[in-house]
Enzyme design. Structure first.
Site, short mmCIF file in Angstrom:
data_model
loop_
_atom_site.label_atom_id
_atom_site.label_comp_id
_atom_site.label_asym_id
_atom_site.label_seq_id
_atom_site.Cartn_x
_atom_site.Cartn_y
_atom_site.Cartn_z
N SER A 86 15.44 6.35 -10.01
CA SER A 86 16.50 8.20 -9.47
C SER A 86 16.44 7.51 -8.20
CB SER A 86 15.24 9.01 -9.77
OG SER A 86 15.75 9.70 -9.32
N LYS A 161 15.68 16.32 -8.22
CA LYS A 161 14.59 15.95 -9.04
C LYS A 161 14.40 16.81 -10.02
CE LYS A 161 12.79 12.39 -8.88
NZ LYS A 161 12.71 11.67 -9.90
N PRO A 186 4.78 13.32 -8.34
CA PRO A 186 4.16 12.70 -7.07
C PRO A 186 4.15 13.48 -5.83
CG PRO A 186 4.89 10.66 -8.11
CD PRO A 186 5.71 12.30 -8.81
N VAL A 187 3.42 13.44 -4.69
CA VAL A 187 3.69 13.75 -3.48
C VAL A 187 4.40 13.08 -2.34
CG1 VAL A 187 2.10 15.93 -2.59
CG2 VAL A 187 1.28 13.12 -2.76
#
Ligand code: NAP
Length: 324
Positions: A86, A161, A186-187
């Site tokens: 992405s 996202k 995820p961070v």
């Protein structure tokens, strides 16, 4: 060696390459998509650096998130698809669709191809961006139940996202299929850089602090997770029966501010302190709180500490210790 085949999209990326490394290490047969096959050698070099010496279980397919070409061939014969690719950029694009269209349409292309190929499960790499950007952080513990509102005034990447993940769940709702979907959120991903394949956030934060380009603490704190643990959670989520239909927030314990990262580097790698700017600490009541409990309990996932992840990135720039 096991007899299962996994497609990882975006092998040229920071997370993509680490996921391929982890899968090959566990004996999977791995395919990866690249926008252009001319970058194949970068991947082979990075994997060699990671300790892989034979590549007969790895193959390459050309596919762009913006085009239908190549996706069916890549997915055909696969047991699982990990859709990692992405657009992830440091600079805000002039037109938000530069990120939103490839994120959303690419996700749908990966899902359609996987479905057509009879893949068992797709694991989609979403982000904390799809969880935590339109809810007041004060007195809130962020979990998988939270969603960013894509209509809120948010940056293009965050929107891309959120929209892509929503489109994936919508696809699953509208499709009669035995295929399963699991999402990882995820961070900020840190950890070691393999073969020079870094990421926008890592370069901005770590190099920015070490080189003194970040001159002030920012008015936010962020979660930190090591890329090796994000690769690991994708594989756990791919295999665990209870992961089907679930999203998992992937973070180590606690969060950090730019000030905290600067302090950590000063303390643990004092030879790098020279250019680090003096900053004001973040007040204790302004720290974001987020929970990784679901991933820990269901997937038995135990990430490294945020400090270990940050220092692994610092050391990867090979400037922390001149003897490196
Ligand atoms: P990255 O290194 O920039 O990787 C992005 C990957 O996506 C690259 O392989 C890139 O290919 C590919 N890609 C971008 N646009 C494409 C297109 N039009 N067609 C085909 N491939 C395309 O970033 P990363 O950190 O590894 O990110 C991987 C995933 O994790 C992304 O889904 C990202 O949103 C997510 N994530 C990252 C973080 C983080 O802090 N890094 C945090 C949460 C979630 P090229 O090399 O050809 O550009």
């Amino acid at each position: 060696m096991n007899n299962q085949t996994v497609l990882v999209t975006g092998g040229t990326g920071f997370l993509g390459i680490n996921t391929i490394l982890a899968l090959l290490g566990q004996g999977f047969t791995v395919r990866t998509t690249l926008r252009t096959l001319s970058r194949k050698n970068e991947i082979l070099d990075a994997l060699s650096e990671g300790g892989i010496s034979t590549f007969d279980q790895l193959s390459f397919y050309q596919a762009d998130l913006l085009s239908d070409s190549g996706w069916d061939e890549a997915a055909q014969g696969c047991d699982y698809v990990l859709h990692v690719a992405s657009p992830f950029v440091a600079e805000q694009p002039k037109d938000e669709n530069e990120l939103i269209i490839p994120a959303k349409e690419g996700t749908l292309r990966a899902l359609r191809a996987a479905n057509k190929a009879g893949v068992k499960r797709v694991v989609l790499t979403s982000s904390f961006a799809a969880i935590g950007y339109s809810i007041e952080a004060k007195n809130h513990v962020f979990t998988e139940l939270d969603w960013t509102d894509e209509n809120a005034p948010i940056q293009a990447y965050i929107k891309s996202k959120t929209i892509a993940e929503k489109a994936a769940w919508e696809f699953m709702k509208n499709e009669t299929t035995a295929m399963e979907l699991t999402v990882i959120n995820p961070v900020g991903i840190f950890g070691p850089i393999l073969g020079g394949i870094s990421s926008a956030s890592l370069d901005t934060v770590i190099k920015g602090i070490i080189d003194g380009l970040i001159t002030e603490n920012a008015p936010f704190t962020f979660g930190v997770v090591d890329v090796r643990d994000v690769a690991d959670i994708h594989i756990k989520a791919m295999l665990h029966p209870q992961a089907a239909g679930q999203r998992f927030l992937a973070t180590s314990e606690g969060v950090m501010s730019f000030y905290d990262v600067a302090q950590l580097i000063r303390k643990e790698r004092p030879q790098l302190s020279e250019k680090i700017a003096a900053m004001q600490p973040t007040p204790a009541d302004q720290y974001t709180v987020m929970s990784n409990r679901k991933a820990v309990e269901i997937l038995d996932w135990h990430p490294r500490s945020k400090e270990e992840a940050i220092l692994a990135s610092v050391d990867s720039y090979k400037i922390a210790d001149p003897k490196n």
